[in-house]
Scaffold this motif. Structure first.
Motif, PDB file in Angstrom:
ATOM      1  N   ALA A 100      -0.876   5.859   2.099  1.00 61.84           N
ATOM      2  CA  ALA A 100      -0.151   4.785   1.415  1.00 61.84           C
ATOM      3  C   ALA A 100       0.316   3.717   2.393  1.00 61.84           C
ATOM      4  O   ALA A 100       0.428   2.529   2.033  1.00 61.84           O
ATOM      5  N   ALA A 101       0.580   4.129   3.639  1.00 62.41           N
ATOM      6  CA  ALA A 101       1.058   3.183   4.648  1.00 62.41           C
ATOM      7  C   ALA A 101      -0.075   2.442   5.341  1.00 62.41           C
ATOM      8  O   ALA A 101       0.159   1.474   6.073  1.00 62.41           O
ATOM      9  N   ALA A 102      -1.297   2.891   5.116  1.00 66.12           N
ATOM     10  CA  ALA A 102      -2.452   2.248   5.754  1.00 66.12           C
ATOM     11  C   ALA A 102      -2.700   0.887   5.120  1.00 66.12           C
ATOM     12  O   ALA A 102      -2.245   0.591   4.018  1.00 66.12           O
ATOM     13  N   SER A 103      -3.431   0.064   5.839  1.00 62.52           N
ATOM     14  CA  SER A 103      -3.735  -1.269   5.310  1.00 62.52           C
ATOM     15  C   SER A 103      -5.229  -1.562   5.468  1.00 62.52           C
ATOM     16  O   SER A 103      -5.748  -1.520   6.586  1.00 62.52           O
ATOM     17  N   PRO A 104      -5.928  -1.843   4.356  1.00 62.25           N
ATOM     18  CA  PRO A 104      -5.403  -1.809   2.984  1.00 62.25           C
ATOM     19  C   PRO A 104      -5.292  -0.386   2.477  1.00 62.25           C
ATOM     20  O   PRO A 104      -6.068   0.491   2.868  1.00 62.25           O
ATOM     21  N   ALA A 105      -4.334  -0.155   1.570  1.00 62.34           N
ATOM     22  CA  ALA A 105      -4.128   1.159   0.974  1.00 62.34           C
ATOM     23  C   ALA A 105      -4.832   1.218  -0.383  1.00 62.34           C
ATOM     24  O   ALA A 105      -5.085   0.184  -1.006  1.00 62.34           O
ATOM     25  N   PRO A 106      -5.160   2.430  -0.859  1.00 63.65           N
ATOM     26  CA  PRO A 106      -5.714   2.546  -2.212  1.00 63.65           C
ATOM     27  C   PRO A 106      -4.746   1.974  -3.246  1.00 63.65           C
ATOM     28  O   PRO A 106      -3.536   1.928  -3.014  1.00 63.65           O
ATOM     29  N   GLU A 107      -5.267   1.566  -4.380  1.00 58.50           N
ATOM     30  CA  GLU A 107      -4.428   0.973  -5.416  1.00 58.50           C
ATOM     31  C   GLU A 107      -3.496   1.986  -6.057  1.00 58.50           C
ATOM     32  O   GLU A 107      -2.425   1.633  -6.547  1.00 58.50           O
ATOM     33  N   PHE A 108      -3.910   3.257  -6.074  1.00 59.32           N
ATOM     34  CA  PHE A 108      -3.021   4.288  -6.624  1.00 59.32           C
ATOM     35  C   PHE A 108      -3.366   5.644  -6.031  1.00 59.32           C
ATOM     36  O   PHE A 108      -4.475   5.871  -5.544  1.00 59.32           O
ATOM     37  N   LEU A 142      -5.935  15.750  10.067  1.00 55.19           N
ATOM     38  CA  LEU A 142      -4.549  15.303  10.212  1.00 55.19           C
ATOM     39  C   LEU A 142      -4.299  14.050   9.378  1.00 55.19           C
ATOM     40  O   LEU A 142      -5.243  13.333   9.023  1.00 55.19           O
ATOM     41  N   PRO A 143      -3.020  13.757   9.071  1.00 54.94           N
ATOM     42  CA  PRO A 143      -2.710  12.589   8.237  1.00 54.94           C
ATOM     43  C   PRO A 143      -3.299  11.280   8.750  1.00 54.94           C
ATOM     44  O   PRO A 143      -3.854  10.489   7.964  1.00 54.94           O
ATOM     45  N   ASP A 144      -3.209  11.028  10.063  1.00 52.14           N
ATOM     46  CA  ASP A 144      -3.729   9.760  10.573  1.00 52.14           C
ATOM     47  C   ASP A 144      -5.248   9.691  10.483  1.00 52.14           C
ATOM     48  O   ASP A 144      -5.828   8.612  10.311  1.00 52.14           O
ATOM     49  N   GLU A 145      -5.910  10.857  10.552  1.00 50.30           N
ATOM     50  CA  GLU A 145      -7.368  10.881  10.418  1.00 50.30           C
ATOM     51  C   GLU A 145      -7.786  10.532   8.987  1.00 50.30           C
ATOM     52  O   GLU A 145      -8.746   9.789   8.769  1.00 50.30           O
ATOM     53  N   VAL A 146      -7.055  11.058   8.011  1.00 54.05           N
ATOM     54  CA  VAL A 146      -7.363  10.758   6.608  1.00 54.05           C
ATOM     55  C   VAL A 146      -7.058   9.290   6.306  1.00 54.05           C
ATOM     56  O   VAL A 146      -7.795   8.632   5.563  1.00 54.05           O
ATOM     57  N   ALA A 147      -5.980   8.772   6.899  1.00 55.46           N
ATOM     58  CA  ALA A 147      -5.655   7.353   6.710  1.00 55.46           C
ATOM     59  C   ALA A 147      -6.783   6.473   7.236  1.00 55.46           C
ATOM     60  O   ALA A 147      -7.141   5.459   6.621  1.00 55.46           O
ATOM     61  N   TYR A 148      -7.357   6.864   8.364  1.00 50.32           N
ATOM     62  CA  TYR A 148      -8.485   6.106   8.911  1.00 50.32           C
ATOM     63  C   TYR A 148      -9.684   6.156   7.965  1.00 50.32           C
ATOM     64  O   TYR A 148     -10.348   5.136   7.728  1.00 50.32           O
ATOM     65  N   LEU A 149      -9.966   7.329   7.399  1.00 51.29           N
ATOM     66  CA  LEU A 149     -11.090   7.460   6.480  1.00 51.29           C
ATOM     67  C   LEU A 149     -10.857   6.625   5.219  1.00 51.29           C
ATOM     68  O   LEU A 149     -11.801   6.076   4.646  1.00 51.29           O
ATOM     69  N   SER A 150      -9.601   6.520   4.813  1.00 50.39           N
ATOM     70  CA  SER A 150      -9.271   5.707   3.638  1.00 50.39           C
ATOM     71  C   SER A 150      -9.586   4.239   3.882  1.00 50.39           C
ATOM     72  O   SER A 150     -10.259   3.585   3.070  1.00 50.39           O
ATOM     73  N   THR A 151      -9.104   3.713   4.994  1.00 49.74           N
ATOM     74  CA  THR A 151      -9.329   2.285   5.282  1.00 49.74           C
ATOM     75  C   THR A 151     -10.788   2.012   5.600  1.00 49.74           C
ATOM     76  O   THR A 151     -11.349   1.005   5.158  1.00 49.74           O
TER      77      THR A 151
END
Length: 530
Positions: free
Chosen positions: A121-129, A91-100
């Motif tokens: 993109a809304a996660a903090s910190p977000a990837p640069e691009f 799910l989107p929130d799961e991927v956002a967690y993996l990103s941060t």
């Protein structure tokens, strides 16, 4: 002293020279030769480098299986960066967690997942691009366009040492949050060699493999291993698991190896298409991720012949714990059939069964399966607490329970987390599941423990009947009563059309428990003991 090793991205370069015109990747109407694939790897690496991606940077990839997914792995390796693939079913929130949690600097996201791109993109910190893979309306660039712009640019493999990370391999997260297992260039060099030695001996560029699982995990390791020998990887044309198409592709491309999990192998073998397409080309059908129930094993052997290869191995050990080769898969029960074993220790790996204090137990005594050797990962990224729990006296603790016989064959009795205690007795669901599956009407089953005010926990079984058959609670209970001790008997039997499966093709007990709750089939528990 530094221990410089081969950058795994060099595999594409080697094949691009030696096997320039040989097929490397086939997906629908697209065929890439090794020279073409290597050129795309360099082009994508050049594009990423132009955006500041370098050694040690994490590149998050959320994508269905496709050419860009395959290329991104080698391109990231080539830069000395870290490939961070996710299962596209998250799910989107799961991927956002993996990103941060991974500290991703770049995000490559399939165009079918705009919500995931927005969440990251809304996660903090977000990837640069963020770069999009394929059609869509998000991202600052598109991976195919990046490759086209930089095609012809040559990027050399960045020098790497043995312990430099190359891949964050996320655990499936059956309990709690997913953790990033750090895989390194040196470790993965050994894993590739070990897989070739123990799973698919004799593999060359004349071989090919059909991919039926997400490249983000075990299938990706399998394809990387085959790439090291120049073998071609073939994808299903869509993300839908089309069994008829799978068998058609096996026949058309004379596929020689297949990597899957027991639940998918069971589906492949039981589908009528298996009899409609020539599969005599198959030499190795490899299954992992969970033990295969004996009845399913027998059917697979009867249908496919002596081609089954089982291995036991977690992502943290990259599959390198045990192997059961084709010669030890016996179709008939008897004195020569090692029923229930997942095989013996892999080449250069050592397996030990330990008690709660870390001491090796006697032959035949159950304990935790622990392992040491060059395939063991470097630890979890930024997670000292998980590392402390997972390692003891240098041994990696798998969390799986089992025992070993006098000849060193390992038998898994279940996950420590699946065990439940009823009336003071330890009960291991797998033993009960094996017995239920010997009933001719039962195709799948999951046994799990649920809280009970009298016994502490009691067992329930969720069954799936084979097509065209029926069974009821009384019938299965009566059938089972002659096969297990009374205290192990599930309190209730439920019948569903299908069991819930994770994105890895497994049947996590937590999903079964959630579905029982959602269906209201736990209401009877509320009145227990009152």
């Amino acid at each position: 002293m530094t221990r410089q090793v081969m950058n795994l991205g060099h595999i594409a370069a080697q094949n691009g020279r030696r096997l320039a015109d040989h097929p490397a990747f086939i997906w629908g109407g697209l065929t890439l030769s090794w020279a073409q694939l290597d050129a795309q790897v360099s082009a994508l690496a050049a594009g990423l480098r132009a955006r500041g991606i370098g050694k040690g940077d994490r590149v998050l990839v959320h994508s269905k299986n496709c050419d860009a997914m395959f290329t991104s792995m080698f391109a990231t390796f080539r830069l000395g960066a870290v490939w961070v693939p996710t299962n596209f079913r998250l799910l989107p929130d799961e991927v956002a967690y993996l990103s941060t949690s991974s500290g991703a600097k770049a995000f490559l996201c399939h165009g079918d997942f705009p919500d995931h791109a927005a969440a990251v993109a809304a996660a903090s910190p977000a990837p640069e691009f963020t770069w999009r893979i394929g059609p869509g309306s998000f991202g600052s660039d598109e991976v195919g366009a990046v490759i086209a712009r930089h095609l012809g640019e040559r990027v050399a493999d960045v020098a790497v040492e043995h312990d430099d990370p190359c891949w964050f391999f996320f655990t499936s997260g059956t309990t709690g949050r997913s953790k990033a297992a750090v895989l390194t260039h040196g470790q993965m060099g050994f894993v590739i060699t070990n897989h070739l030695c123990d799973l698919v001996p004799g593999t060359t560029e004349a071989d090919s493999s059909l991919v039926v699982a997400p490249l983000s995990h075990g299938a990706g390791v399998h394809q990387l291993m085959l790439a090291a020998r120049g073998a071609a990887s073939i994808l299903l044309p869509t993300e839908r698991f089309d069994i008829d198409e799978a068998w058609r592709l096996i026949a058309r491309h004379r596929v020689t190896s297949l990597f899957t999990v027991p639940t998918i192998l069971k589906m492949l073998v039981e589908h009528p298409a298996v009899e409609q397409h020539d599969h005599s080309c198959l030499r190795y059908v490899i299954y992992a991720g969970a033990p295969m129930y004996r009845e399913d094993q027998k059917r697979a052997l009867a249908t496919l012949g002596p081609v089954l290869v089982q291995y036991f191995g977690l992502g943290e050990v990259t599959g390198n714990i045990t192997v059961l080769p084709p010669s030890l898969h016996v179709a008939e029960d008897g004195p020569h059939a090692r029923i229930g074993t997942c095989g013996y220790a892999r080449t250069a790996m050592q397996v030990q069964i330990q008690d709660d204090e870390g001491r090796e137990v006697e032959t035949g005594v159950q304990g935790e399966i622990c392992v040491i050797g060059p395939a063991v990962f470097a630890g979890y990224y930024d997670n000292p607490e998980a590392n402390a729990k997972s390692f003891r006296n240098g041994w990696f603790r798998t969390g799986d329970l089992g025992h070993m016989d006098e000849q060193g064959f390992v038998y898994i009795t279940g996950r420590a987390s699946d065990m439940y205690i009823s009336g003071g007795s330890n009960i291991y669901p797998r033993e009960i599941e094996e017995k239920i599956l010997t009933h001719p009407a039962i195709a799948e089953v999951a046994v799990l423990g649920l809280p009970d005010p009298v016994w502490g926990e009691i067992g329930v079984a969720v069954c799936v009947c084979r097509g065209g058959t029926r069974a009821d609670e009384a019938e299965i209970a009566g059938f089972l009563s002659e096969k297990i001790a009374r205290y192990k008997m599930p309190k209730r039997f439920f019948f569903w059309e299908a069991l819930p499966k994770s994105g890895y093709g497994k049947v996590p007990k937590r999903l079964v428990r959630d579905e029982l709750e959602a269906r209201g089939q736990l209401d009877w528990l509320r009145g227990q003991g009152s």
